[in-house]
Write an enzyme that holds these catalytic residues in place. Structure first.
Site, PDB file in Angstrom:
ATOM      1  N   ASN A   1     -12.715   9.973   9.245  1.00 14.67           N
ATOM      2  CA  ASN A   1     -11.706  10.931   8.179  1.00 14.67           C
ATOM      3  C   ASN A   1     -12.587  11.091   7.089  1.00 14.67           C
ATOM      4  OD1 ASN A   1     -11.023   8.830   6.188  1.00 14.67           O
ATOM      5  ND2 ASN A   1     -10.212   7.998   7.944  1.00 14.67           N
TER       6      ASN A   1
ATOM      7  N   PHE B   1      -1.403   1.980   0.131  1.00 11.22           N
ATOM      8  CA  PHE B   1      -1.206   3.509  -0.056  1.00 11.22           C
ATOM      9  C   PHE B   1      -0.842   4.396   0.712  1.00 11.22           C
ATOM     10  CE2 PHE B   1      -4.337   4.792  -3.828  1.00 11.22           C
ATOM     11  CZ  PHE B   1      -4.284   3.279  -4.385  1.00 11.22           C
TER      12      PHE B   1
ATOM     13  N   LYS C   1       6.544  -1.667   6.280  1.00 13.48           N
ATOM     14  CA  LYS C   1       5.476  -2.675   6.465  1.00 13.48           C
ATOM     15  C   LYS C   1       5.952  -3.829   5.531  1.00 13.48           C
ATOM     16  CE  LYS C   1       1.868   1.098   7.325  1.00 13.48           C
ATOM     17  NZ  LYS C   1       0.398   1.280   7.355  1.00 13.48           N
TER      18      LYS C   1
HETATM   19  O1  PMT Z   1     -11.510   7.379  -0.485  1.00 14.95           O
HETATM   20  P1  PMT Z   1     -10.975   8.675  -1.563  1.00 14.95           P
HETATM   21  O2  PMT Z   1     -11.890   9.790  -1.081  1.00 14.95           O
HETATM   22  O3  PMT Z   1     -11.314   8.349  -2.891  1.00 14.95           O
HETATM   23  O4  PMT Z   1      -9.604   9.254  -1.161  1.00 14.95           O
HETATM   24  C1  PMT Z   1      -8.461   8.235  -1.511  1.00 14.95           C
HETATM   25  C2  PMT Z   1      -7.333   8.242  -0.337  1.00 14.95           C
HETATM   26  C3  PMT Z   1      -6.727   9.369  -0.107  1.00 14.95           C
HETATM   27  C4  PMT Z   1      -7.955   7.688   1.079  1.00 14.95           C
HETATM   28  C5  PMT Z   1      -6.498   6.908  -0.694  1.00 14.95           C
HETATM   29  O5  PMT Z   1      -5.888   7.334  -2.051  1.00 14.95           O
HETATM   30  C6  PMT Z   1      -5.293   6.846   0.092  1.00 14.95           C
HETATM   31  O6  PMT Z   1      -4.416   7.635   0.197  1.00 14.95           O
HETATM   32  N1  PMT Z   1      -5.583   5.799   0.993  1.00 14.95           N
HETATM   33  C7  PMT Z   1      -4.605   5.598   2.280  1.00 14.95           C
HETATM   34  C8  PMT Z   1      -4.964   6.492   3.471  1.00 14.95           C
HETATM   35  C9  PMT Z   1      -4.000   6.258   4.507  1.00 14.95           C
HETATM   36  O7  PMT Z   1      -4.844   5.864   5.530  1.00 14.95           O
HETATM   37  O8  PMT Z   1      -3.020   6.217   4.406  1.00 14.95           O
HETATM   38  P2  PMT Z   1      -1.768   5.815   5.516  1.00 14.95           P
HETATM   39  O9  PMT Z   1      -0.461   6.511   4.949  1.00 14.95           O
HETATM   40  O10 PMT Z   1      -2.100   6.466   6.869  1.00 14.95           O
HETATM   41  O11 PMT Z   1      -1.673   4.546   5.581  1.00 14.95           O
HETATM   42  C10 PMT Z   1      -0.747   3.466   4.954  1.00 14.95           C
HETATM   43  C11 PMT Z   1      -1.290   2.417   4.416  1.00 14.95           C
HETATM   44  O12 PMT Z   1      -1.548   1.259   5.500  1.00 14.95           O
HETATM   45  C12 PMT Z   1      -2.526   2.595   3.758  1.00 14.95           C
HETATM   46  O13 PMT Z   1      -2.651   1.705   2.619  1.00 14.95           O
HETATM   47  C13 PMT Z   1      -3.746   2.139   4.749  1.00 14.95           C
HETATM   48  O14 PMT Z   1      -4.794   1.333   4.065  1.00 14.95           O
HETATM   49  C14 PMT Z   1      -2.935   0.973   5.456  1.00 14.95           C
HETATM   50  N2  PMT Z   1      -3.276   0.993   6.994  1.00 14.95           N
HETATM   51  C15 PMT Z   1      -3.123   2.075   7.643  1.00 14.95           C
HETATM   52  C16 PMT Z   1      -3.747   2.058   9.216  1.00 14.95           C
HETATM   53  C17 PMT Z   1      -4.079   0.919   9.614  1.00 14.95           C
HETATM   54  N3  PMT Z   1      -4.372   0.596  10.922  1.00 14.95           N
HETATM   55  N4  PMT Z   1      -4.150  -0.299   8.812  1.00 14.95           N
HETATM   56  C18 PMT Z   1      -3.959  -0.132   7.361  1.00 14.95           C
HETATM   57  O15 PMT Z   1      -4.139  -1.193   6.749  1.00 14.95           O
END
Ligand code: PMT
Length: 319
Positions: free
Chosen positions: A125, A237, A255
């Protein structure tokens, strides 16, 4: 440095050291603040914009420029901020920060993961890692012992931070679980799925279509938040393209997190979110919310870490 001309910014961006000022900048580890001052067309020129972005990526802070009438008679952006404005920025920037996280272990994930299809292709991504690296720098400024588990990104390691480079979600999970810290901040955009099979040799072009079977990756954040022993204070996040509040709250509860920092991605991010210098965050915890308005990711991360420290100690007190 005030005024910082277009020429100086270009030379700093290139890492030149052929006069006293550029040599001092290259040889010093002190924070660097620039007050750009130049003609509006020079400021708008893609070369200057590239140089400004490059310098910001390396942690240089730009104050200004302001808009208005210029010495040459033009109107537009490029005026140096007024000396009083620069002074007030300087006072804020140099005010001693309380070392709120002194000695605490903080683990942070950053960047994307890559899920291999074959030796030359992968699913990934647009995450640049900037948000996570900014959080690592901000946590280190507060005195934390920071472990930054980084997916494949091309950013310099913030000073005083231990960096562990990984590629895939499974590698990221392993690195995080080895030392999840007292506070865990998951900024990484972890791929939710990976190919069931990753070919040993390059997949050759053949039929008109191709089916790809994907399997779920482990949810690293959910797993850390569910730890029975040594569970850290968990900050997730949430990257959303719609219904930000509902999705963020669902992640907080689903979570079992202590805090969620939600941001828009895609069209509604308006230049924030993935792969940009700036962002805005909506914070959620069990009984509160707060908006952190749009700012450079370096500044936003400082505000976020201050809120995390506050919530962390409050939760500790209540336990
Ligand atoms: O890296 P940049 O270009 O600065 O951009 C920043 C960002 C947009 C990536 C950042 O601000 C952000 O939003 N990060 C989380 C992205 C994400 O995957 O969000 P999610 O809503 O899909 O996941 C929710 C949370 O679970 C996140 O904290 C993620 O790290 C965590 N996760 C998700 C899936 C997974 N398999 N394991 C995880 O730990």
């Amino acid at each position: 440095i005030a005024p910082a001309s277009a020429d100086l910014m270009a030379r700093l961006a290139a890492g030149m050291a052929d006069d006293l000022l550029s040599t001092l900048c290259l040889a010093s580890e002190a924070p660097l603040y620039l007050a750009p001052a130049m003609n509006q067309a020079m400021w708008r020129h893609p070369a200057t914009q590239d140089n400004a972005a490059r310098l910001q990526r390396r942690g240089v802070t730009l104050w200004g420029p302001a808009e208005g009438e210029q010495a040459c008679g033009d109107q537009g952006p490029g005026r140096m901020l007024e000396p009083e404005q620069l002074l007030s920025h300087l006072i804020k920037a140099l005010a001693p920060r309380e070392r709120l996280l002194e000695g605490l272990a903080v683990t942070i994930t950053a960047g994307p993961t890559r899920e291999g299809l074959d030796p030359v292709r992968f699913i990934s991504n647009h995450s640049s890692g900037r948000m996570g690296f900014a959080c690592a720098a901000a946590a280190a400024e507060l005195g934390a012992r920071v472990r930054l588990v980084a997916g494949p990104v091309s950013l310099p390691t913030p000073s005083g931070v231990e960096r562990v480079d990984v590629e895939s979600a499974e590698q990221m999970r392993e690195a995080v679980l080895a030392a999840p810290g007292a506070i865990f901040i998951a900024t990484a955009a972890v791929a939710d799925y990976r190919p069931r099979l990753s070919a040993d040799e390059k997949i050759k072009k053949g039929s008109e279509s191709m089916d790809l079977e994907l399997v779920r990756n482990p949810d690293i954040l959910a797993e850390v938040a569910a730890l029975q022993f040594g569970r850290p204070f968990c900050v997730g996040f949430a990257a959303e393209t719609d219904n930000l509040v509902a999705h963020a709250r669902a992640k907080l509860e689903g979570k079992g997190l202590d805090m969620v920092a939600a941001n828009w991605v895609g069209e509604r991010a308006e230049g924030g979110g993935f792969n940009s210098e700036e962002n805005a965050l909506e914070l959620f915890w069990a009984d509160g919310t707060e908006s952190l308005p749009r700012a450079p990711k370096t500044e936003l991360a400082r505000a976020l870490l201050a809120r995390i420290a506050e919530r962390y100690y409050r939760v500790k007190q209540e336990q």
